[in-house]
Write a protein that holds these residues in place. Sequence first.
Motif, PDB file in Angstrom:
ATOM      1  N   GLN A   1       0.821  -1.208   0.000  1.00 17.47           N
ATOM      2  CA  GLN A   1       0.000   0.000   0.000  1.00 17.47           C
ATOM      3  C   GLN A   1       0.857   1.261   0.000  1.00 17.47           C
ATOM      4  OE1 GLN A   1      -2.836  -0.676  -0.771  1.00 17.47           O
ATOM      5  NE2 GLN A   1      -4.172   1.051  -0.390  1.00 17.47           N
ATOM      6  N   ILE A   2       2.078   1.173   0.547  1.00 19.08           N
ATOM      7  CA  ILE A   2       3.025   2.281   0.444  1.00 19.08           C
ATOM      8  C   ILE A   2       3.364   2.512  -1.027  1.00 19.08           C
ATOM      9  CG2 ILE A   2       5.399   2.987   0.924  1.00 19.08           C
ATOM     10  CD1 ILE A   2       3.834   3.316   3.372  1.00 19.08           C
ATOM     11  N   GLY A   3       3.571   1.413  -1.755  1.00 15.03           N
ATOM     12  CA  GLY A   3       3.848   1.520  -3.179  1.00 15.03           C
ATOM     13  C   GLY A   3       2.695   2.132  -3.952  1.00 15.03           C
ATOM     14  N   VAL A   4       1.472   1.815  -3.545  1.00 13.57           N
ATOM     15  CA  VAL A   4       0.290   2.392  -4.190  1.00 13.57           C
ATOM     16  C   VAL A   4       0.281   3.906  -4.004  1.00 13.57           C
ATOM     17  CG1 VAL A   4      -2.240   2.537  -4.102  1.00 13.57           C
ATOM     18  CG2 VAL A   4      -1.104   0.304  -4.022  1.00 13.57           C
ATOM     19  N   LEU A   5       0.617   4.352  -2.789  1.00 15.52           N
ATOM     20  CA  LEU A   5       0.665   5.792  -2.528  1.00 15.52           C
ATOM     21  C   LEU A   5       1.742   6.447  -3.373  1.00 15.52           C
ATOM     22  CD1 LEU A   5      -0.468   8.120  -0.832  1.00 15.52           C
ATOM     23  CD2 LEU A   5       1.274   7.620   0.883  1.00 15.52           C
ATOM     24  N   GLN A   6       2.872   5.749  -3.582  1.00 18.29           N
ATOM     25  CA  GLN A   6       3.924   6.282  -4.443  1.00 18.29           C
ATOM     26  C   GLN A   6       3.418   6.464  -5.864  1.00 18.29           C
ATOM     27  OE1 GLN A   6       6.237   7.683  -2.546  1.00 18.29           O
ATOM     28  NE2 GLN A   6       7.935   6.726  -3.593  1.00 18.29           N
ATOM     29  N   GLN A   7       2.617   5.524  -6.346  1.00 15.58           N
ATOM     30  CA  GLN A   7       2.062   5.661  -7.693  1.00 15.58           C
ATOM     31  C   GLN A   7       1.138   6.882  -7.786  1.00 15.58           C
ATOM     32  OE1 GLN A   7       0.338   2.014  -9.368  1.00 15.58           O
ATOM     33  NE2 GLN A   7       1.578   0.817  -7.952  1.00 15.58           N
ATOM     34  N   PHE A   8       0.487   7.210  -6.668  1.00 12.06           N
ATOM     35  CA  PHE A   8      -0.469   8.315  -6.668  1.00 12.06           C
ATOM     36  C   PHE A   8       0.206   9.647  -6.987  1.00 12.06           C
ATOM     37  CE2 PHE A   8      -3.123  11.591  -4.662  1.00 12.06           C
ATOM     38  CZ  PHE A   8      -4.341  11.311  -5.263  1.00 12.06           C
ATOM     39  N   ILE A   9       1.491   9.764  -6.667  1.00  8.09           N
ATOM     40  CA  ILE A   9       2.177  11.036  -6.922  1.00  8.09           C
ATOM     41  C   ILE A   9       2.253  11.317  -8.419  1.00  8.09           C
ATOM     42  CG2 ILE A   9       4.576  10.218  -7.075  1.00  8.09           C
ATOM     43  CD1 ILE A   9       5.366  12.665  -5.402  1.00  8.09           C
ATOM     44  N   VAL A  10       2.218  10.267  -9.248  1.00  6.16           N
ATOM     45  CA  VAL A  10       2.201  10.474 -10.696  1.00  6.16           C
ATOM     46  C   VAL A  10       0.900  11.165 -11.109  1.00  6.16           C
ATOM     47  CG1 VAL A  10       2.259   9.329 -12.951  1.00  6.16           C
ATOM     48  CG2 VAL A  10       3.737   8.520 -11.096  1.00  6.16           C
ATOM     49  N   LEU A  11      -0.201  10.828 -10.438  1.00  4.82           N
ATOM     50  CA  LEU A  11      -1.479  11.487 -10.730  1.00  4.82           C
ATOM     51  C   LEU A  11      -1.453  12.954 -10.274  1.00  4.82           C
ATOM     52  CD1 LEU A  11      -4.004   8.684  -9.654  1.00  4.82           C
ATOM     53  CD2 LEU A  11      -2.926   9.051 -11.865  1.00  4.82           C
ATOM     54  N   THR A  12      -0.853  13.198  -9.123  1.00  3.20           N
ATOM     55  CA  THR A  12      -0.794  14.580  -8.629  1.00  3.20           C
ATOM     56  C   THR A  12       0.101  15.444  -9.502  1.00  3.20           C
ATOM     57  OG1 THR A  12       1.072  14.166  -7.122  1.00  3.20           O
ATOM     58  CG2 THR A  12      -1.132  13.785  -6.260  1.00  3.20           C
ATOM     59  N   ALA A  13       1.010  14.820 -10.247  1.00  2.00           N
ATOM     60  CA  ALA A  13       1.898  15.594 -11.120  1.00  2.00           C
ATOM     61  C   ALA A  13       1.131  16.315 -12.220  1.00  2.00           C
ATOM     62  CB  ALA A  13       2.958  14.682 -11.739  1.00  2.00           C
ATOM     63  N   ILE A  14      -0.085  15.863 -12.524  1.00  4.23           N
ATOM     64  CA  ILE A  14      -0.874  16.515 -13.585  1.00  4.23           C
ATOM     65  C   ILE A  14      -1.194  17.963 -13.198  1.00  4.23           C
ATOM     66  CG2 ILE A  14      -2.974  16.446 -14.955  1.00  4.23           C
ATOM     67  CD1 ILE A  14      -3.011  13.403 -14.564  1.00  4.23           C
ATOM     68  N   PRO A  15      -1.908  18.214 -12.075  1.00  2.00           N
ATOM     69  CA  PRO A  15      -2.174  19.617 -11.727  1.00  2.00           C
ATOM     70  C   PRO A  15      -0.916  20.378 -11.341  1.00  2.00           C
ATOM     71  CG  PRO A  15      -2.920  18.155  -9.966  1.00  2.00           C
ATOM     72  CD  PRO A  15      -2.562  17.287 -11.125  1.00  2.00           C
ATOM     73  N   VAL A  16       0.030  19.712 -10.675  1.00  2.00           N
ATOM     74  CA  VAL A  16       1.246  20.414 -10.240  1.00  2.00           C
ATOM     75  C   VAL A  16       2.054  20.888 -11.446  1.00  2.00           C
ATOM     76  CG1 VAL A  16       3.413  20.198  -8.976  1.00  2.00           C
ATOM     77  CG2 VAL A  16       1.326  19.188  -8.041  1.00  2.00           C
ATOM     78  N   SER A  17       2.094  20.089 -12.505  1.00  2.22           N
ATOM     79  CA  SER A  17       2.851  20.491 -13.692  1.00  2.22           C
ATOM     80  C   SER A  17       2.273  21.765 -14.301  1.00  2.22           C
ATOM     81  CB  SER A  17       2.856  19.366 -14.727  1.00  2.22           C
ATOM     82  OG  SER A  17       1.557  19.155 -15.268  1.00  2.22           O
ATOM     83  N   LEU A  18       0.957  21.921 -14.233  1.00  7.09           N
ATOM     84  CA  LEU A  18       0.316  23.133 -14.758  1.00  7.09           C
ATOM     85  C   LEU A  18       0.661  24.345 -13.907  1.00  7.09           C
ATOM     86  CD1 LEU A  18      -3.202  21.651 -15.631  1.00  7.09           C
ATOM     87  CD2 LEU A  18      -1.264  22.056 -17.176  1.00  7.09           C
ATOM     88  N   ILE A  19       0.869  24.120 -12.613  1.00  5.38           N
ATOM     89  CA  ILE A  19       1.275  25.207 -11.725  1.00  5.38           C
ATOM     90  C   ILE A  19       2.710  25.642 -12.032  1.00  5.38           C
ATOM     91  CG2 ILE A  19       1.706  25.804  -9.295  1.00  5.38           C
ATOM     92  CD1 ILE A  19      -0.532  23.715  -8.623  1.00  5.38           C
ATOM     93  N   LEU A  20       3.554  24.682 -12.420  1.00  8.42           N
ATOM     94  CA  LEU A  20       4.955  24.976 -12.725  1.00  8.42           C
ATOM     95  C   LEU A  20       5.131  25.599 -14.108  1.00  8.42           C
ATOM     96  CD1 LEU A  20       6.643  21.685 -11.475  1.00  8.42           C
ATOM     97  CD2 LEU A  20       6.734  23.914 -10.353  1.00  8.42           C
ATOM     98  N   LEU A  21       4.218  25.313 -15.012  1.00  6.23           N
ATOM     99  CA  LEU A  21       4.389  25.680 -16.423  1.00  6.23           C
ATOM    100  C   LEU A  21       4.715  27.158 -16.643  1.00  6.23           C
ATOM    101  CD1 LEU A  21       4.336  24.192 -19.137  1.00  6.23           C
ATOM    102  CD2 LEU A  21       1.912  24.772 -19.334  1.00  6.23           C
ATOM    103  N   PRO A  22       4.006  28.111 -16.005  1.00  4.11           N
ATOM    104  CA  PRO A  22       4.321  29.520 -16.260  1.00  4.11           C
ATOM    105  C   PRO A  22       5.734  29.927 -15.851  1.00  4.11           C
ATOM    106  CG  PRO A  22       2.144  29.301 -15.254  1.00  4.11           C
ATOM    107  CD  PRO A  22       2.805  27.961 -15.158  1.00  4.11           C
TER     108      PRO A  22
END
Length: 516
Positions: A475-496
């Motif tokens: 389940q720790i590994g599952v949470l690690q995979q979740f960070i890939v999903l969070t990278a979607i909105p975070v990448s848009l925050i970094l883009l500018p």
Amino acid sequence: MAQTQTDSPPRSHKLGDPVVLVLTIGFVLAFVLLSLYDIELVADSISSGFAWTALTLGSYFQLLLILTFFIAIGLAMTPAAKARIGNLDAPEMSTFKWLSIILCTLLAGGGVFFAAGEPVYHFVVTPPAFDTEAGTAEAVAGALAQSFMHWGFLAWAVLGSLSAVVLAHAHYVKGEPLQPRTLLYPVFGKRLMRGPLGGVVDACCVIAVVAGTVGPIGFLATQMSYGLHELFGLPEGYPTQLGILVVLGAVYVGSAVSGVHRGIQLLSRFNVFLALAIALVIVVFGPTLFLVNSYLQSTGTYLSQFFTMASMTAETAPAWWMQWWTVFFFAWFIGYAPLMAIFVARISRGRTIRQMILAVAVIAPIATTIWFTLLGGSGIYYQLTGTIDLTEALNNFQFDVATLTVAQALPGGTWMAFAILLLTSIFVATTGDSMSYSIAVVGAGHDAPSSLIRAFWGITMALMAAILLYMGAGQIGVLQQFIVLTAIPVSLILLPSLWKGPQAAYAMAREQGIID
């Protein structure tokens, strides 16, 4: 008169932004409760989202990192890079302390955990960018070069170069808070800063960091438990893992509460000295000539094959490989980036923009590649000579086994293995303390968040790791995979930051009279 950091925050902010607190605590509770209710549903859902994101947006993540690095290096070469951060004539801390904190904060997030095993994995399973025969002398340079790609210039640059410049200008000059939403301030202005949408932006970044930090904390508990069992015969299992989490949590919570200039700095300095001592033993008593030759060859391969490795996609490489290696790591770094940028901007007052960019995007990656060569290169040497055989363990992604096996084969045997376990523990502690501090800064919006909130976030992440480990290490590994999903909105925050970073640097240079 330019704004400077706030030393006495208003009482109304001491407990943090309520939107950030509700959303982030809500995420922690929802993830844990849903896992307790139906662990397979959570794992399968995140796994599907992880696979889709890696396949669909992997190239976008790669392009974001490539552009960030090259624009940052280009900015560092301009006259505007002479501008100083925080309107101070001299740095707040010495160069050694400053670099120690920068190195320890990110490398701990996984670099130490993967340093021994990843190069050996790429040695026994040839990366798609190369066509050498696995397990042969010809495969050494490509194996290390692929590891350098994952933990080198691109990874570091996204964590604290352009985004840190945007934050430094907005915070120290414009008086805006040290929060991820401030990265979007040059685009959307005050409306975002004062409205609930800003809280949502901050919460996305905090959730990404919680997911990315709980993982290493949990993995460390399993690695230490396994290591102490193998080295000293201590019982392996959840009680030992829980005891390790309690000790680790006490260390990094105490460090976070004491602040940047005390506990965080002391832990980082100790870790650098310990890493230097381990490196010296490996260089003097290990396979020195092999490591020197491998580093030179691998660096050449890294530079000559840089764009081939950086631009490889699921169309030109196996989808599973991209998903679990390049895209996973790049998304992980993107998820960490806003809070790391906040931390870098906070500790870099008095430094020039050039110094900050070169420290984060050049010096730190070079130090990382040396570290990967010492541990991973030694592992490759022992694998090549038949001293160890990690093929089966690494094919099953058992990196805790790989780290301990390589450590035991190094000069000093058991004691070297214990030293590396201790080093790994303190590296993870430096991530825990710096991220607890940064999350508290995000909630408060200033540089002096409440000690109570710093401790709260540190304890929350340790407690979450303990609960997930109780359900099973998977389940720790599952949470690690979740960070890939969070990278979607975070990448848009970094883009500018790609264009606002240079603009902020030139604005600071004009305000300081460096350029007209």
